[in-house]
Scaffold this motif. Structure first.
Motif, PDB file in Angstrom:
ATOM      1  N   HIS A 189       0.856  -1.179   0.000  1.00 20.39           N
ATOM      2  CA  HIS A 189       0.000   0.000   0.000  1.00 20.39           C
ATOM      3  C   HIS A 189       0.894   1.232   0.000  1.00 20.39           C
ATOM      4  CE1 HIS A 189      -3.298  -2.679   1.313  1.00 20.39           C
ATOM      5  NE2 HIS A 189      -2.434  -3.153   2.204  1.00 20.39           N
ATOM      6  N   HIS A 406       0.079  -6.817   5.433  1.00 24.03           N
ATOM      7  CA  HIS A 406      -0.004  -5.460   4.891  1.00 24.03           C
ATOM      8  C   HIS A 406       1.280  -4.690   5.150  1.00 24.03           C
ATOM      9  CE1 HIS A 406      -4.360  -5.860   4.192  1.00 24.03           C
ATOM     10  NE2 HIS A 406      -4.376  -6.548   5.332  1.00 24.03           N
ATOM     11  N   TRP A 408       2.822  -0.748   4.270  1.00 21.26           N
ATOM     12  CA  TRP A 408       2.677   0.597   3.692  1.00 21.26           C
ATOM     13  C   TRP A 408       4.075   1.204   3.537  1.00 21.26           C
ATOM     14  CZ3 TRP A 408      -0.571  -1.496   7.242  1.00 21.26           C
ATOM     15  CH2 TRP A 408      -1.947  -1.457   6.981  1.00 21.26           C
TER      16      TRP A 408
END
Length: 463
Positions: A189, A406, A408
């Protein structure tokens, strides 16, 4: 006029011709941008450009001919030096060719350490024609003045100041690092532009549905509720101060330092995701114990299936099926060394029957290395600790849903800062590499890890 002077004159003429040709080409390109351009005007300018081009070719051929003539003269001088009779060890003074009015190419009275000679050797190696000419002229002078000495049988040890080592700077060996195989396999992300936390809403109490007891009775109702998951934004950074001398007088020093800093950054980020206290993968994954004093791949594999079963049981309808097995390279090769006659009874897509999986023969850090017998892709990552357990000799295997891992990152990370003023008083250059990132495996808690004495330092016995 000497041949060397003619060559220098020809080079000057060639440079002039090239400059003139470039000017004609620039004028032609400028003319073509004119909206009122006529074909005759373009044709005339093209003809002028082609004439300048022909002049470049003519000057180039002239220079090539003179250089070839110089090479031949040098060869003849060398041949003449070799054909001096061996008995003439000490020729008379008036029978020796000597350099007269022209000064030597390399003069000890001007350069006692021979720095210019060494620079020319390095420049000639890199293709500098003028440096090659000076070296050739120097050798001609040496043959004229000391031809009888140059014919003696000596080795390179006799010329310790002339036989110069070659430093292959393009083949430098960087420090090997674990880098970031697992991080590159995670769901990526873009990190928001502001803030030092990433907040995610997690529904922890869901609604309900039940069978209605009777008509007009109240139906099931449970108030939905969420809990905020705060993911901190972390900063990975490294620095190196290098002297201006090392950068300005070294060969590729700054590039070597930056390459190592970037790979150190990647290794730290990946290591943090795997091993950080409380939130690293090893600390959030539910353990599947594999305890065995004589472990084998055949006994380990059911634990992999048990772990994957736990992943899906935790995710239920949020499971993507995009599972990963993450392990150390020593574990992956140990699993490849297994031999046996037992095979899974249920075949899987992409796996040949009667095999224990497939190796894709990819290099370290290049993505999926292979698949297990049930088709689960394998990521090999040497940031996984190998000093775990009571004997400090165990590693772990992680089983995750890729879509719930996840990461980022800033699209431009890591960022490079080159600060000269900060260390100006010391003639130093400060190089800093840094980047912001955040990660979590807890948006949907699900990860499993295989751990225990069955994952001690492997022995490659084929079992």
């Amino acid at each position: 006029m000497t041949l060397a002077e003619l060559i220098a004159q020809a080079r000057t003429a060639l440079d002039t011709a090239i400059t003139a040709r470039q000017q004609e080409q620039d004028a032609l390109m400028a003319m073509r941008s004119d909206e009122h351009l006529t074909e005759d005007a373009v044709a005339a300018r093209v003809a002028t450009r082609d004439a300048a081009d022909a002049e470049v070719t003519r000057r180039q051929e002239t220079l090539a001919g003179l250089e070839a003539e110089q090479v031949r003269e040098n060869e003849l001088a060398a041949l003449q030096a070799r054909t001096v009779p061996a008995s003439n060890r000490a020729p008379a003074y008036d029978r020796v060719h000597r350099v007269g009015q022209d000064a030597r190419t390399y003069r000890p009275d001007e350069d006692r350490r021979g720095a210019q000679f060494q620079r020319d050797v390095a420049a000639a190696f890199l293709g500098d024609y003028e440096a090659r000419d000076r070296l050739a002229r120097h050798m001609t002078e040496e043959r004229v003045e000391r031809g009888d000495q140059l014919q003696r049988a000596v080795g390179t040890g006799a010329f310790s100041g002339l036989v110069i080592p070659q430093y292959l700077t393009d083949m430098y060996a960087p420090l090997a690092r674990a880098n970031r195989p697992f991080a590159d396999a995670c769901r990526r992300h873009t990190l928001p532009a502001q803030g030092m936390t990433v907040e995610i809403s997690r529904v922890t109490t869901g609604t309900s549905a039940d069978n209605q007891a009777a008509e007009n009775d109240a139906v099931s109702e449970t108030n939905i509720d969420d809990t905020a998951l705060s993911v901190p934004v972390r900063t990975a950074a490294g620095q190196q101060t290098a002297s201006r001398q090392s950068i300005e007088r070294g060969a590729g020093v700054e590039d070597v330092i930056l390459d190592d800093l970037f790979r150190a950054y990647g290794s730290r980020l990946d290591n943090t995701m795997l091993n950080l206290a409380s939130v690293g993968l090893t600390n959030v994954a539910t353990s599947v114990a594999y305890t065995d004093a004589t472990p084998t791949t055949a006994e380990l594999y059911p634990k992999v299936i048990e772990g994957l079963s736990g992943v899906e049981a935790a995710l239920l309808d949020q499971a993507s099926g995009d599972n990963l097995a993450v392990m150390h390279s020593r574990r992956w090769y140990w699993m490849q060394n297994a031999m046996g006659t037992s095979y899974p009874l249920i075949t899987q897509p992409g796996v040949v029957a009667q095999t224990l999986g497939a190796n894709y023969a990819e290099a370290y850090g290049r993505g999926v290395r292979g698949i297990l017998p049930n088709g689960t892709p394998v990521i090999v990552d040497n940031n996984i600790a190998t000093n775990l357990g009571a004997g400090t000799n165990e590693d772990e295997i992680y089983l995750v849903d890729r879509q719930e891992c996840h990461l980022w990152e800033d699209p431009d990370a890591p960022v490079y800062i080159r600060a000269e003023q900060a260390k100006a008083a010391n003639l130093g250059v400060l190089m800093v590499v840094y980047g912001y990132y955040a990660f979590t495996f807890q948006r949907q808690p699900h990860a499993r890890k295989i751990a225990g004495t069955g994952l001690i330092t492997p022995t490659f016995t084929g079992a």
